[in-house]
Design a protein around this motif. Structure first.
Motif, PDB file in Angstrom:
ATOM      1  N   LEU A 388       1.025  -1.206  -0.004  1.00  0.00           N
ATOM      2  CA  LEU A 388      -0.072  -0.030  -0.153  1.00  0.00           C
ATOM      3  C   LEU A 388       0.740   1.230  -0.054  1.00  0.00           C
ATOM      4  N   PRO A 389       1.925   1.403   0.708  1.00  0.00           N
ATOM      5  CA  PRO A 389       2.589   2.691   0.763  1.00  0.00           C
ATOM      6  C   PRO A 389       3.168   3.107  -0.408  1.00  0.00           C
ATOM      7  N   ARG A 390       3.782   2.208  -1.242  1.00  0.00           N
ATOM      8  CA  ARG A 390       4.202   2.297  -2.742  1.00  0.00           C
ATOM      9  C   ARG A 390       3.169   2.540  -3.506  1.00  0.00           C
ATOM     10  N   LEU A 400      -4.226   0.722  -6.936  1.00  0.00           N
ATOM     11  CA  LEU A 400      -5.197   1.150  -5.755  1.00  0.00           C
ATOM     12  C   LEU A 400      -6.592   0.272  -5.836  1.00  0.00           C
ATOM     13  N   GLU A 401      -7.064   0.447  -6.906  1.00  0.00           N
ATOM     14  CA  GLU A 401      -8.211  -0.191  -7.225  1.00  0.00           C
ATOM     15  C   GLU A 401      -8.130  -1.682  -6.916  1.00  0.00           C
ATOM     16  N   THR A 402      -7.283  -2.344  -7.597  1.00  0.00           N
ATOM     17  CA  THR A 402      -7.086  -3.722  -7.579  1.00  0.00           C
ATOM     18  C   THR A 402      -6.506  -4.145  -6.343  1.00  0.00           C
ATOM     19  N   HIS A 403      -5.798  -3.050  -5.491  1.00  0.00           N
ATOM     20  CA  HIS A 403      -5.824  -3.487  -3.852  1.00  0.00           C
ATOM     21  C   HIS A 403      -7.039  -3.497  -3.130  1.00  0.00           C
ATOM     22  N   PHE A 404      -7.720  -2.678  -3.349  1.00  0.00           N
ATOM     23  CA  PHE A 404      -8.882  -2.672  -2.357  1.00  0.00           C
ATOM     24  C   PHE A 404      -9.891  -3.614  -2.830  1.00  0.00           C
ATOM     25  N   LYS A 405     -10.175  -3.969  -4.193  1.00  0.00           N
ATOM     26  CA  LYS A 405     -11.002  -5.101  -4.554  1.00  0.00           C
ATOM     27  C   LYS A 405     -10.622  -6.332  -3.958  1.00  0.00           C
TER      28      LYS A 405
END
Length: 526
Positions: A388-390, A400-405
């Motif tokens: 996330l920090p990166r 970010l979208e991929t991360h949250f999904k």
């Protein structure tokens, strides 16, 4: 200053004489003590664990015993009658865990025996605990010709250690009540009484008529009786400050407030001392003092974690703590995870308290501890801490979208059947806020409501991210991003000159997944 001015750090030392005779740093608390002993007779003080309550009691013990040499150079030295010496009975429940009434009674009898021996009271007629305690008080008064001082440390710990087993906790409460009930009728023999602990149990349930017990927990004149102030850090501990980020010390460990108005906030002493020793920032207090019952009760009650940043409570709720009636407000406040941020009166003489997380240590550590009850395992969190920090630093919005999904898709299906937060809104917001906060990313909750919208801003890596969440039936509606723009959330951030990213996130209550992740970026100013 040079190293020659440095003293030893009193980590874990609760004995006043050891600190004063052993070349340790000491923050002079005797101005508070002078006020305390001259105002009243019976006191109660609540502070979280590891805030210096035991050292305070030992300082009082040495003062009443007339140990003048220990107070040389301190505020009270020239303001105290050293010819007057008082017998002191000190009882502590800080050590060990008692899980039965029999074990508690044995501990009490042992402590009464130790106190008799230290006071030189040779006569002892064995009877029940109230009888033995009463006899000790009377005998000490007669033997010394002075009224008795009673100091009780961690008065509530036997109950708190068993709070998740209510029947056992009630049994131990009755055992403690058996002891404390003696104090009221012993009044003619008593000069001063102070009980300290973490929680404030009701007088009815624990003190049996001791209605004149003065609770100074939120009294402004005593707000800094435990803990270190900014002034203490900058003067007493000045030799320890070189090579440490002074503002980071403040953000990590300061922020505890007991009282309204312009009350001075304090640092947790345990944190500060370990920081000075180890020279690195870490959640020292949280890792050593977090009661196991806290996370369990928050799990049972489906805590809505964004509300931790802006919690409101009535004073009565902060005092509502008993085996059968533990207010969430009181539990979080008394254990040190929420602190007083402000007081307002919408109705005259009916104050409303605004509470919040005291500092970065608590925000990071508490949210990380709560992640498993939100459905995020520590394994998942460890991966987030890398990824996330990166993504935020590079403004990788697709990432970010991929991360949250992926984050929400990984929540256990059982959570939706078992979690008490209604309609999932609270859960979506809690997961989002807590996984950011646990990473130490600066998150501002702008509207912490259980019902409807939740707006959050994240300031990290030279970028500002503004999030709006919406829960929809099944299909995306585009309302989340539209609301950010309509309400002008970005306006107050434009002066920062940083790029601002507006992100509307919509969840499907049916699919239990993100169905819209809309983004609009506003360039920063050079």
């Amino acid at each position: 200053m040079t190293d020659s001015h440095r003293r030893k750090l009193p980590i874990g030392i609760q004995t006043f004489s050891d600190i004063r005779e052993g070349n340790y740093y000491y923050v002079d608390k005797t101005p508070h003590i002078e006020r305390l002993v001259n105002q009243n007779k019976y006191y109660f003080l609540s502070r979280p664990r590891r805030f210096g309550k035991s050292l305070l009691l030992d300082t009082l013990r040495c003062l009443f015993e007339g140990r003048q040499a220990l107070f040389e150079g301190l505020h009270i030295h020239d303001r105290w009658d050293w010819q007057q010496r008082y017998p002191v009975i000190r009882i502590s429940f800080a050590d060990g865990v008692m899980q039965s009434r029999e074990a508690l009674d044995e501990r009490i009898r042992e402590q009464l025996w130790v106190q008799r021996e230290q006071l030189g009271i040779t006569q002892h007629h064995k009877t029940d605990i109230p009888g033995e305690f009463s006899a000790l008080i009377r005998a000490a008064h007669q033997h010394y010709g002075q009224r008795v001082v009673i100091l009780i440390d961690e008065y509530d710990k036997p109950i708190l250690d068993n709070i998740l087993a209510p029947e056992r906790a009630r049994e131990l409460r009755e055992g403690l009540k058996n002891l404390y009930s003696v104090i009221k009728d012993a009044d003619p023999h008593l000069h001063f009484v102070l009980l300290t602990g973490v929680s404030k149990f009701s007088k009815v349930s624990l003190f049996s008529g001791l209605n004149n017990l003065n609770d100074i927990t939120l009294d402004a004149p005593f707000s800094t009786i435990c803990g270190y102030t900014d002034e203490d850090i900058d003067t007493v501990f000045a030799p320890e400050l070189p090579d440490l980020d002074r503002e980071a010390i403040r953000q990590w460990y300061n922020g505890y407030r007991w009282g309204g108005g312009e009350v001075t906030s304090v640092y947790n002493p345990f944190d500060v001392l370990l920081l000075f020793q180890k020279r690195e920032f870490a959640p020292y207090w949280f890792e050593s003092a977090t009661p196991t019952f806290l996370v369990e009760l928050l799990k049972e009650r489906g805590i809505y974690t964004p509300a931790l940043t802006a919690w409101h409570s009535r004073p009565a709720l902060l005092s509502r703590f008993d085996v059968d009636d533990i207010s969430t407000d009181a539990m979080l406040f008394q254990t040190g995870y929420l602190t007083l941020k402000g007081i307002r009166e919408e109705v005259p003489y009916r104050p409303l308290y605004r509470l919040g997380l005291p500092n970065q240590e608590v925000e990071i550590s508490l949210n990380e501890a709560l992640l498993p009850i939100l459905g995020l395992s520590h394994v998942v969190f460890d991966e987030l801490a890398i990824r996330l920090p990166r993504l935020l630093k590079t403004a990788d919005l697709k990432g970010l979208e991929t991360h949250f999904k992926a984050l929400y898709a990984g929540l256990p299906h059982d959570w939706y059947r078992n979690n008490p937060i209604a309609r999932y809104e609270g859960h979506y917001a809690s997961v989002f806020y807590s996984h950011f906060a646990a990473l130490g990313v600066s998150v501002t909750v702008e509207d912490a409501s259980h019902h409807g919208k939740v707006d959050m801003s994240v300031d990290f890596g030279g970028h500002i991210y503004l999030f709006e969440f919406k829960v929809v039936e099944q299909l995306p509606e585009g309302a989340a991003l539209a609301q950010i723009k309509h309400k002008g959330y970005a306006d107050k951030h434009r002066a920062s000159g940083k790029p601002i990213h507006l992100i509307g996130v919509e969840f499907s209550s049916i699919q239990r997944q993100i169905v819209a992740f809309e983004v609009e970026s506003l360039p920063g100013e050079d």
